[in-house]
Design a protein around this motif. Structure first.
Motif, mmCIF file in Angstrom:
data_model
loop_
_atom_site.group_PDB
_atom_site.id
_atom_site.type_symbol
_atom_site.label_atom_id
_atom_site.label_comp_id
_atom_site.label_asym_id
_atom_site.label_seq_id
_atom_site.Cartn_x
_atom_site.Cartn_y
_atom_site.Cartn_z
ATOM 1 N N ARG A 20 17.022 4.885 -39.503
ATOM 2 C CA ARG A 20 17.028 4.314 -38.244
ATOM 3 C C ARG A 20 17.978 3.791 -37.719
ATOM 4 O O ARG A 20 18.782 3.904 -36.623
ATOM 5 C CB ARG A 20 15.675 3.464 -38.211
ATOM 6 N N LEU A 337 13.003 -5.066 -36.535
ATOM 7 C CA LEU A 337 11.462 -4.463 -36.743
ATOM 8 C C LEU A 337 11.866 -2.838 -36.899
ATOM 9 O O LEU A 337 12.406 -2.446 -35.973
ATOM 10 C CB LEU A 337 10.640 -5.171 -35.997
ATOM 11 N N ALA B 27 14.099 -0.653 -29.679
ATOM 12 C CA ALA B 27 14.024 -0.251 -31.059
ATOM 13 C C ALA B 27 14.524 -1.293 -32.208
ATOM 14 O O ALA B 27 13.723 -1.532 -33.200
ATOM 15 C CB ALA B 27 15.085 0.936 -31.380
ATOM 16 N N ARG B 28 15.176 -1.983 -31.710
ATOM 17 C CA ARG B 28 15.765 -3.252 -32.883
ATOM 18 C C ARG B 28 14.539 -4.157 -33.240
ATOM 19 O O ARG B 28 14.158 -4.639 -33.915
ATOM 20 C CB ARG B 28 16.961 -3.899 -32.217
ATOM 21 N N LEU B 29 13.812 -4.293 -31.860
ATOM 22 C CA LEU B 29 12.764 -5.330 -31.847
ATOM 23 C C LEU B 29 11.253 -4.438 -32.408
ATOM 24 O O LEU B 29 10.082 -5.046 -32.027
ATOM 25 C CB LEU B 29 12.370 -5.937 -30.537
ATOM 26 N N GLY B 30 11.375 -3.337 -32.860
ATOM 27 C CA GLY B 30 10.167 -2.735 -33.220
ATOM 28 C C GLY B 30 9.388 -2.115 -31.974
ATOM 29 O O GLY B 30 8.290 -1.918 -32.076
#
Lengths: 360, 360
Positions: A20, A337, B27-30
């Motif tokens: 990812r 996340l 995306a980084r934060l889920g």
């Protein structure tokens, strides 16, 4: 050396959080990602395209390889036949030699030992007789480790006394193994080196790594090594990377036994990929490990690995990820996340990097 | 105030590079991203899901809104009916008032004027008679600008003399317009403010912006404003954001006329979204404008906007993106390419941010 132009497709074997973060780094550089995995995973959310298929289906791997421009992987247990099928069509970076060296603990240790690089004492174990001979040679305490498919402390049995031999063999399912002697050390560190297609290398700062239950808990920079040991650690990583004609990010985990030890630095293991102990580079460096892995495999020059901040990376394991509302209120804490649904115990759900002004 | 948990879906109207960078931040934060656009664009590569449909198809917009948890947009020309259809089902952040204020230059200027914030003189133009009256009132030189759909200098005609009225009207296709008087200024700057669901605000440092052919060329921090003008500029942005009950990143472009001018700071225009002049925040801040926009619309607290490095962002317009091999060799240069195929003149293909050690 030809660099892949923007718009080229990076093929990634594996769909976990490393894939990812690689896919995000590739997107930043204008490259597309096509992941291949046997299960739907976190990388799929941010990939241009993905293929679901077994890793040992060489026909499927070949069809996938035909659609990409370069192949890389986010885990070292890619079947060698799959890597070979892909390599027949497209460059696989890092190459098959790195996979071979990294997916079998006996091959890995034999390879590093031959380079004259210090390691914990080890011996091959294929039977109870082997183990008894190994205990005779190495002594206890020691750790019996499966040769293959071990990670995050799985496939290991810690032996305090010789009479635990049978228990230890049962514990690892009587798989082909090695016995590894204990090494006295002060702490664990890791060298993360980026090596380009032209052989040029750049090193990230060496973090201090702590573990809980065999799983990485934190990585902190600046780390504990004095400058002369930093040089020594980098030299170890460079020799391994050069010997493998490596392309991409290589991680070398080391035990540090202190300046006065006979062997101050002892290799624990190598990982032919981006590594959890390098996640802090996303937030503390202009170019992170994922960026430089993509640059390397795409034939671009490696970017500088300098750090603009001090950093502590903390893994969010299992239910720790449920603390996101509190973490979101912290200042100078970068939250990552991975989009995984079930917060099972021991599962890496995300990480945070806490930044501080640069001290060294 | 309820924050959307990881795994929630961010709906983004638009699929350009701003949507792409928003999707990466999400995306980084889920969080997952579901984009909606009338054309396939750079954001699709990194989105979990995308829907292709016309922006004025309220039925399609409703179906899409049902699949997401919050709606945002990467451009201000979203049809108000589409925003209303989405808002009937899910929160739209920033809200319809921000869209209304930003997509019509007359509405925008009237709104800002009513807040008592300095603007260039302006007048509505719906006919040649209107334009002649406007010239009488404001004088020349001036710029005739279409009320709607103008960006990057498009839909504008610069008038040096009153006798250019007919030419200017023809130039903008006789669309409803405003005449704007010229303002003498030293330079252009922009305030990028993040406002949370709770009304709390955080400001990024104010960059100096330069333009070429009406298109942003560079944004540099630290910028030129002295501290008292920074306070004044932030106050202007805060008042606008508060008045709109704004949620997300708001950008206010300002002309700076110098300390001794009657109005040192004059609003040029506002953008109810992340902005090109804030791209340097990706590489120079722990939390960038995209991160904070996603945090705000998801109901998370705004992260600090502090800068760890000095930075100069340079847009790669058209064929400038072909210089990627040279740019990749530069040290301390962060490359961002948007994955667009055709490097047409005037098209934003990517940007680079050159980092330097923090000075102020």
């Amino acid at each position: 050396m030809t660099a892949l132009p923007p718009g080229s497709v990076i093929g990634i074997l594996g769909s976990g959080q490393l894939g990812r973060m690689l896919a995000i780094a590739a997107a930043r550089l204008g490259l597309q990602t096509h992941t291949y995995s046997d299960t739907s995973g976190p990388a799929f959310d941010v990939s241009y395209k993905h293929t679901l298929g077994p890793y040992d289906d060489t026909q499927r791997i070949s069809a996938w390889a035909n659609e990409v421009d370069v192949v890389t992987y986010e885990f070292e247990n890619v079947p060698l036949q799959a890597a070979a099928a892909a390599a027949a069509l497209k460059p696989v970076r890092p190459g098959a030699r790195a996979l071979e060296a990294a997916q079998d603990r006996l091959a890995e240790k034999t390879f590093i030992d031959r380079l004259g690089i210090p390691l914990a004492p080890f011996a091959a174990v294929n039977s109870k007789a082997d183990l008894e001979a190994a205990i005779e040679k190495i002594g206890t305490p020691g750790i019996l480790k499966t040769r293959r498919f071990g990670y995050d402390g799985k496939g290991q049995a810690r032996m305090a006394r010789p009479d635990q031999a049978q228990w230890a063999l049962d514990e690892i399912g009587n798989a082909p193994a090695i016995l590894e002697g204990f090494v006295k050390f002060e702490c664990e560190v890791s060298v993360i080196v980026a090596r380009g297609l032209d052989g040029a290398t750049q090193f990230y700062d060496i973090p201090l790594n702590t573990h809980v239950d065999g799983i990485l808990a934190t990585s902190t920079v600046p780390g504990p090594l004095p400058p002369n040991q930093v040089d020594r650690a980098r030299d170890i990583a460079r020799r391994i990377a050069d010997e493998l004609d490596y392309v991409g990010i290589l991680t070398v985990e080391l035990f540090y036994a202190g300046e006065d030890a006979g062997s101050p630095l002892v290799v624990n293991e190598i990982a032919p990929r981006v590594h959890n102990s390098g996640h802090w580079t996303i937030d503390a460096c202009a170019s992170c490990q994922f960026d430089n892995h993509i640059r390397a495999i795409a034939g671009w020059p490696i970017a500088p690995t300098t750090r603009h901040s001090d950093a502590e990376m903390t893994n969010l394991i299992g239910h720790a990820a449920n603390d996101w509302p509190e973490l979101a209120r912290e200042t100078s804490t970068c939250i990552h996340l991975y989009g995984k649904r079930d917060a099972r115990p021991g599962r890496k759900m995300g990480h945070v990097t806490r930044l501080k002004p640069l001290t060294t």
